[in-house]
Write a protein that holds these residues in place. Structure first.
Motif, PDB file in Angstrom:
ATOM      1  N   GLN A 101      -7.605-113.951 -11.410  1.00  0.00           N
ATOM      2  CA  GLN A 101      -6.705-113.255 -12.338  1.00  0.00           C
ATOM      3  C   GLN A 101      -6.375-114.123 -13.542  1.00  0.00           C
ATOM      4  N   PHE A 102      -6.115-115.404 -13.299  1.00  0.00           N
ATOM      5  CA  PHE A 102      -5.772-116.322 -14.395  1.00  0.00           C
ATOM      6  C   PHE A 102      -6.952-116.455 -15.356  1.00  0.00           C
ATOM      7  N   MET A 103      -8.126-116.688 -14.814  1.00  0.00           N
ATOM      8  CA  MET A 103      -9.288-116.912 -15.655  1.00  0.00           C
ATOM      9  C   MET A 103      -9.781-115.641 -16.342  1.00  0.00           C
ATOM     10  N   ALA A 104      -9.351-114.482 -15.854  1.00  0.00           N
ATOM     11  CA  ALA A 104      -9.769-113.223 -16.472  1.00  0.00           C
ATOM     12  C   ALA A 104      -9.009-112.926 -17.757  1.00  0.00           C
ATOM     13  N   GLN A 105      -7.912-113.614 -17.991  1.00  0.00           N
ATOM     14  CA  GLN A 105      -7.113-113.365 -19.186  1.00  0.00           C
ATOM     15  C   GLN A 105      -7.728-114.084 -20.388  1.00  0.00           C
ATOM     16  N   PRO A 106      -8.087-113.355 -21.442  1.00  0.00           N
ATOM     17  CA  PRO A 106      -8.714-113.983 -22.617  1.00  0.00           C
ATOM     18  C   PRO A 106      -7.874-115.110 -23.212  1.00  0.00           C
ATOM     19  N   HIS A 107      -6.539-114.940 -23.236  1.00  0.00           N
ATOM     20  CA  HIS A 107      -5.674-115.972 -23.814  1.00  0.00           C
ATOM     21  C   HIS A 107      -5.799-117.286 -23.040  1.00  0.00           C
ATOM     22  N   ASN A 108      -5.889-117.210 -21.710  1.00  0.00           N
ATOM     23  CA  ASN A 108      -6.000-118.422 -20.912  1.00  0.00           C
ATOM     24  C   ASN A 108      -7.339-119.119 -21.152  1.00  0.00           C
ATOM     25  N   ARG A 109      -8.401-118.343 -21.278  1.00  0.00           N
ATOM     26  CA  ARG A 109      -9.722-118.931 -21.545  1.00  0.00           C
ATOM     27  C   ARG A 109      -9.749-119.587 -22.924  1.00  0.00           C
ATOM     28  N   GLU A 110      -9.073-118.958 -23.887  1.00  0.00           N
ATOM     29  CA  GLU A 110      -8.986-119.554 -25.228  1.00  0.00           C
ATOM     30  C   GLU A 110      -8.229-120.884 -25.172  1.00  0.00           C
ATOM     31  N   ALA A 111      -7.123-120.909 -24.415  1.00  0.00           N
ATOM     32  CA  ALA A 111      -6.321-122.133 -24.324  1.00  0.00           C
ATOM     33  C   ALA A 111      -7.143-123.268 -23.711  1.00  0.00           C
ATOM     34  N   ILE A 112      -7.972-122.958 -22.717  1.00  0.00           N
ATOM     35  CA  ILE A 112      -8.837-123.975 -22.109  1.00  0.00           C
ATOM     36  C   ILE A 112      -9.870-124.467 -23.129  1.00  0.00           C
ATOM     37  N   ALA A 113     -10.473-123.530 -23.875  1.00  0.00           N
ATOM     38  CA  ALA A 113     -11.463-123.911 -24.890  1.00  0.00           C
ATOM     39  C   ALA A 113     -10.838-124.799 -25.958  1.00  0.00           C
ATOM     40  N   HIS A 114      -9.611-124.499 -26.356  1.00  0.00           N
ATOM     41  CA  HIS A 114      -8.933-125.303 -27.367  1.00  0.00           C
ATOM     42  C   HIS A 114      -8.669-126.713 -26.855  1.00  0.00           C
ATOM     43  N   LEU A 115      -8.338-126.859 -25.560  1.00  0.00           N
ATOM     44  CA  LEU A 115      -8.119-128.188 -24.987  1.00  0.00           C
ATOM     45  C   LEU A 115      -9.404-129.006 -24.986  1.00  0.00           C
ATOM     46  N   LEU A 116     -10.506-128.371 -24.644  1.00  0.00           N
ATOM     47  CA  LEU A 116     -11.781-129.088 -24.651  1.00  0.00           C
ATOM     48  C   LEU A 116     -12.162-129.488 -26.075  1.00  0.00           C
ATOM     49  N   ALA A 117     -11.886-128.590 -27.015  1.00  0.00           N
ATOM     50  CA  ALA A 117     -12.185-128.905 -28.419  1.00  0.00           C
ATOM     51  C   ALA A 117     -11.304-130.027 -28.940  1.00  0.00           C
ATOM     52  N   ALA A 118     -10.098-130.180 -28.352  1.00  0.00           N
ATOM     53  CA  ALA A 118      -9.185-131.253 -28.760  1.00  0.00           C
ATOM     54  C   ALA A 118      -9.566-132.591 -28.159  1.00  0.00           C
ATOM     55  N   GLY A 119     -10.613-132.624 -27.376  1.00  0.00           N
ATOM     56  CA  GLY A 119     -11.103-133.889 -26.849  1.00  0.00           C
ATOM     57  C   GLY A 119     -10.694-134.201 -25.429  1.00  0.00           C
ATOM     58  N   VAL A 120     -10.063-133.273 -24.718  1.00  0.00           N
ATOM     59  CA  VAL A 120      -9.733-133.517 -23.311  1.00  0.00           C
ATOM     60  C   VAL A 120     -11.024-133.476 -22.508  1.00  0.00           C
ATOM     61  N   HIS A 121     -11.290-134.513 -21.748  1.00  0.00           N
ATOM     62  CA  HIS A 121     -12.554-134.606 -21.025  1.00  0.00           C
ATOM     63  C   HIS A 121     -12.361-135.399 -19.738  1.00  0.00           C
TER      64      HIS A 121
END
Length: 681
Positions: free
Chosen positions: A566-586
């Motif tokens: 359910q959490f991963m199905a929400q587009p907003h949550n997937r966007e937030a994860i993508a933004h974290l990866l783009a910010a350099g979290v690794h």
């Protein structure tokens, strides 16, 4: 007699209404109005009758205490009438009572007037008769002269002595008291009734009355009733000089009296006791609605006597009403910090206990259905202490014909994400998680917590500032903060801002398990996050996993799997994860536990390491990097340990490693080793 017809009609209408309410209250145990409203009606009738004594009739409600006893129970004639008490609703009324006492007794100003003071229990008044020390009869107050025989039920109350203690009690002793239900017992009883799908009691007073008037004493025996004795009726013995001394004598015979019973002096003593007990009211284990003051000197009580309704030497100083009637104007849904979607009743403003109330919590949709609350309903609301007011019950007879049912919204009223109510759960929740503005502060706090990304210096106060200023809408925004802006915040400065930015920079390198945990997925704790990291090895795999794939992982059940999907199905949550990866979290690549063959080929395969002391990165991050190269990381040093990674304040593990000849690496040596190994890969 030249009486205005409208006045006669008003008096008769008041009498008819009070009789009806007496019947509902004393016989049916189903009051239709609040105590405060009843008191106002009764006071108005008393005033009109005192102004027009020619209209007084023997059957007026002011000439007796309550209603007729229930015909299903035996009728008991009280040897001594059980009178009610006069009420003082204000401090001025209490002062008037005291001045009447002073004037009636004609005492010199220098002679103090002593009162007994005790809580006014909110229960059901009873009379117990003991003969030769044995309980032989118990009756409700009824109409003051006749009550209902409840002996079989009173005998089941655990703090009622069936035989008095000692041996010097009178041949006949009648005591008067209140049967009540403690708050914790009331809550347990209603919980049991709800489990069985039965009607709940509105308050402890109704529960006590309903329990005591059962025809089957086995039902009463299962109810958590208690007795508190405050007076007496017929007694075949001298009872001494004072109210307080006689009550203490009753206590010696095993009869329960109020532990808060005190003697106070004068009006100031009454006021101080009232204020002190009022301050403790919500901490008491039982409901009280006021304080009772009685002249302590029994000779003075006799001298003052009584009216047909109440003794002149006692008064009940009532607390402000904690219940009131109002109208539900609308029901809205609020989203809490953790995503809980809660119905809230918007009320027509009303004063309760001196505070204007315009909202009341409804907890969840099950509670709305159980109480059958609808927009437009007239409801009883209750406010206890400083807690949020709640709706006690609905007056269905006043409901508008077009009152609609309350339905749970399908979309979050704040962010528009789906509202999900899992099967078997009472609370519905917004699935917006990392995106929903109502959940931002809690989401950021969890993301920065020690066991998540461990961002030192990012506390609740600072998070509130960042969110309120709209600088941080999602976790990735933290990595865009600049020192110039941070240094200007409250309780910050250039050094604090620099420290925070350094902590943010360190947090960019984490572990997959910590990252998953930091997302704040419901039911996903550290252990579950570690399982997901080990078995799925990437955030992309977690995002795309189905419920069936997740359940296949040992340790993850269907409820947790559903939460993740359910959490991963929400587009907003997937966007937030993508933004974290783009910010350099690794994080280092994770070696899946299901691939032992490839793990054996890694450069640190077969090597055992122990980590101790304070290092430049969290231990979990360093451990993940080592495990990615095939190492086994344990918690204790032994002969089998190949390396000890020792930071500041390493302690006993360092000493043991040196004694065993284990190779010791500091942070610099570890980085050199890892760099060399990565070059060799």
């Amino acid at each position: 007699m030249n009486t205005v017809p409208a006045l006669v009609q008003r008096i008769e209408a008041l009498r008819a209404e009070i009789r009806m309410h007496n019947h509902r209250y004393y016989v049916l145990d189903d009051p239709a109005i609040l105590d405060a409203e009843y008191d106002r009606l009764f006071a108005e009738l008393q005033q009109l009758e005192s102004q027009h004594p020619d209209l007084m009739t023997p059957d007026s409600p002011t000439q007796r205490v309550g209603a007729m006893p229930c015909a299903e129970l035996g009728v008991v004639q009280h040897t001594v009438p059980m009178r009610s008490l006069d009420n003082a609703m204000t401090d001025a009324a209490l002062a008037e009572f005291h001045q009447r006492i002073v004037a009636a007794l004609a005492l010199p100003e220098s002679e103090p007037i002593v009162y007994t003071a005790e809580p006014k229990f909110d229960g059901l008044a009873v009379s117990l008769r003991y003969e030769s020390g044995v309980l032989v009869l118990a009756a409700t107050r009824g109409d003051g002269t006749r009550g209902e025989d409840v002996t079989h039920n009173v005998r089941t109350i655990p703090n009622v002595p069936l035989r008095l203690l000692g041996a010097d009690w009178p041949e006949v002793l009648e005591v008067r008291g209140e049967v009540y239900m403690p708050r914790d017992g009331f809550e347990q009883l209603n919980a049991q009734l709800q489990q069985r799908g039965e009607r709940l009691f509105a308050n402890p007073r109704n529960a006590a009355a309903g329990s005591l008037r059962q025809l089957d004493p086995r039902i009463t025996a299962r109810r958590p009733l208690r007795l508190c004795v405050y007076g007496w009726g017929a007694v075949t013995a001298e009872i001494g000089d004072s109210q307080s001394a006689w009550l203490q004598r009753l206590a010696q015979w095993g009869l329960p009296i109020a532990p808060e019973l005190q003697c106070v002096t004068g009006l100031d003593g009454c006021r101080a006791y009232f204020a002190a007990l009022g301050a403790r009211r919500e901490t008491l284990p039982y409901d009280i609605d006021g304080v009772v003051f009685k002249l302590d000197a029994l000779a003075a009580q006799v001298a003052l006597g009584a009216t047909a309704h109440h003794p002149r030497w006692a008064i009940a100083r009532k607390f402000p009403a904690q219940e009131a009637l109002t109208v539900v104007e609308a029901v809205e849904f609020q989203v809490g910090r953790t995503g809980a979607v809660t119905p809230v009743a918007r009320l027509r403003p009303v004063s309760v206990g001196g505070v204007t109330v315009a909202n009341a919590t409804l907890h969840n949709l099950d509670e709305v259905r159980r109480k059958d609350v609808r927009s437009g309903d007239t409801v009883v609301i209750r406010r206890a202490g400083d807690v949020i007011p709640e709706i006690v019950r609905v007056l269905v007879e006043r409901r508008p014909t077009d009152a609609p049912l309350i339905e749970l919204p399908t979309a979050c009223p704040v962010c528009g994400s789906a509202v999900i109510r899992a099967e078997g759960e009472a609370v519905a929740r917004c699935s917006g998680g990392l995106w929903c503005p109502a959940q931002r502060k809690e989401a950021i706090r969890h993301f920065a917590s020690r066991r998540a990304l461990d961002i030192e210096g990012l506390g609740e106060k600072l998070i509130e500032q960042l969110v309120d200023l709209d600088w941080v809408r999602e976790p990735a925004d933290l990595y865009a903060l600049r020192i110039e802006a941070l240094a200007g915040l409250e309780r910050m400065g250039e050094k604090s801002a620099a420290n925070l930015l350094a902590a943010l920079e360190r947090s960019r390198e984490t572990t997959l398990a910590r990252f998953i945990f930091a997302l704040g997925i419901r039911e996903v704790g550290e252990t579950t996050a570690q399982l997901l990291a080990e078995q799925l090895a990437s955030i992309e795999a977690v995002q795309s996993a189905s419920v069936e794939e997740l359940i296949a992982i040992k340790g993850i059940g269907p409820v947790v799997a559903e939460r993740i999907v359910q959490f991963m199905a929400q587009p907003h949550n997937r966007e937030a994860i993508a933004h974290l990866l783009a910010a350099g979290v690794h994080w280092p690549a994770v070696v899946r536990s299901a691939e032992p063959a490839s793990a054996a080929a890694l450069p640190l395969a077969g090597k055992t390491l122990v980590i101790t002391g304070t290092l430049s990165q969290p231990r979990e991050v360093i451990a993940a990097r080592l495990q990615a190269l095939g190492a086994k990381v344990t918690g204790s040093v032994s002969k089998k340990t190949d390396y000890l990674l020792a930071g500041a304040e390493a302690g006993s593990k360092l000493a043991k490693a040196e004694a065993l000849g284990v190779a010791v690496l500091d942070n610099t040596a570890l980085e050199e080793l890892l760099a060399r190994l990565h070059t060799d890969l």
